[in-house]
Design a protein around this motif. Structure first.
Motif, PDB file in Angstrom:
ATOM      1  N   UNK A  99       0.824  -1.106   0.010  1.00  0.00           N
ATOM      2  CA  UNK A  99      -0.102  -0.249  -0.251  1.00  0.00           C
ATOM      3  C   UNK A  99       0.750   1.505   0.242  1.00  0.00           C
ATOM      4  N   UNK A 100       2.285   1.118   0.020  1.00  0.00           N
ATOM      5  CA  UNK A 100       2.922   2.367  -0.002  1.00  0.00           C
ATOM      6  C   UNK A 100       4.103   2.379  -1.062  1.00  0.00           C
ATOM      7  N   UNK A 101       4.354   3.244  -2.227  1.00  0.00           N
ATOM      8  CA  UNK A 101       5.107   3.402  -3.339  1.00  0.00           C
ATOM      9  C   UNK A 101       6.614   3.065  -3.073  1.00  0.00           C
ATOM     10  N   UNK A 102       7.265   2.062  -1.851  1.00  0.00           N
ATOM     11  CA  UNK A 102       8.812   1.755  -1.367  1.00  0.00           C
ATOM     12  C   UNK A 102       9.295   1.050  -2.596  1.00  0.00           C
ATOM     13  N   UNK A 103       9.504   2.095  -3.366  1.00  0.00           N
ATOM     14  CA  UNK A 103      10.182   1.960  -4.992  1.00  0.00           C
ATOM     15  C   UNK A 103      12.023   0.683  -4.852  1.00  0.00           C
ATOM     16  N   UNK A 104      12.394   0.532  -3.401  1.00  0.00           N
ATOM     17  CA  UNK A 104      13.479  -0.364  -2.931  1.00  0.00           C
ATOM     18  C   UNK A 104      13.070  -1.676  -2.792  1.00  0.00           C
ATOM     19  N   UNK A 105      11.535  -2.024  -2.810  1.00  0.00           N
ATOM     20  CA  UNK A 105      11.142  -3.452  -2.883  1.00  0.00           C
ATOM     21  C   UNK A 105      10.217  -3.411  -4.003  1.00  0.00           C
ATOM     22  N   UNK A 106      10.348  -2.981  -5.150  1.00  0.00           N
ATOM     23  CA  UNK A 106      10.112  -3.445  -6.242  1.00  0.00           C
ATOM     24  C   UNK A 106      10.463  -4.279  -7.484  1.00  0.00           C
ATOM     25  N   UNK A 107       9.821  -4.967  -7.864  1.00  0.00           N
ATOM     26  CA  UNK A 107      11.155  -5.960  -9.007  1.00  0.00           C
ATOM     27  C   UNK A 107      11.222  -5.931 -10.279  1.00  0.00           C
ATOM     28  N   UNK A 108      12.590  -5.514 -11.471  1.00  0.00           N
ATOM     29  CA  UNK A 108      12.138  -5.096 -12.251  1.00  0.00           C
ATOM     30  C   UNK A 108      11.632  -6.020 -13.067  1.00  0.00           C
ATOM     31  N   UNK A 109      11.024  -6.291 -14.210  1.00  0.00           N
ATOM     32  CA  UNK A 109      10.398  -7.208 -14.875  1.00  0.00           C
ATOM     33  C   UNK A 109      10.439  -6.535 -16.201  1.00  0.00           C
ATOM     34  N   UNK A 110      11.550  -7.588 -17.094  1.00  0.00           N
ATOM     35  CA  UNK A 110      10.958  -6.829 -18.272  1.00  0.00           C
ATOM     36  C   UNK A 110      10.553  -7.704 -19.533  1.00  0.00           C
ATOM     37  N   UNK A 111      10.328  -6.981 -20.792  1.00  0.00           N
ATOM     38  CA  UNK A 111       9.830  -7.316 -21.664  1.00  0.00           C
ATOM     39  C   UNK A 111      10.337  -8.687 -21.984  1.00  0.00           C
TER      40      UNK A 111
END
Length: 156
Positions: A99-111
């Motif tokens: 529920x919070x936009x913590x970019x450090x927890x995001x996963x890069x999902x490529x093409x």
């Protein structure tokens, strides 16, 4: 007896072929050069582009659409009432859960990647490069922002 058998086989074959015939009549084929881009939906921040490939995302039933999202674009934490099924066509989606936009927890999902999120799962996304995302699921599609102030429909 042979005539009855032949009639039965004919009936079975016609029943088996009928669904394929009707599916073929409803076929949709769109090549990359035929994708028609327009402005993104008002439910997303300005800057997105939308191409509806099949169906109507505002109505019940299957649909497919593409979103073209520019570099620097972000979608605040939100949920969807239905299943979210996405394929990354080009670029990279940085997808985070919660529920919070913590970019450090995001996963890069490529093409070439695929992801599916169950109804009601809070998530956010941001894009460092232009990215095309394809959504293929059942409508009606909707989005509910965790923080109502993030909803672009509420800004003047």
């Amino acid at each position: 007896m042979k005539v009855a058998s032949l009639l039965a086989v004919g009936w079975i074959v016609s029943c088996a072929i009928a669904p394929f015939a009707s599916a073929e009549d409803a076929r949709t084929v769109i090549t990359p050069s035929e994708v028609k881009w327009g402005p993104g939906p008002k439910t997303l921040p300005a800057g997105a582009q939308l191409a509806i490939l099949y169906g109507d995302p505002t109505k019940e039933g299957p649909f497919a659409l593409r979103l073209k999202l520019p570099a620097g674009y972000a979608i605040a934490p939100h949920t969807h009432p239905g299943l979210e099924v996405d394929t990354v066509i080009s670029g990279t989606v940085n997808l985070g859960m919660g529920e919070t936009a913590d970019r450090s927890t995001a996963k890069a999902i490529p093409a070439g990647s695929y992801f599916a999120l169950p109804p009601g799962m809070a998530h956010f996304a941001y894009f460092d490069e232009e990215t095309v995302l394809q959504l293929t699921t059942n409508g009606p599609w909707g989005i509910k922002y965790i923080n109502p102030a993030d909803d672009p429909r509420k800004t003047k």
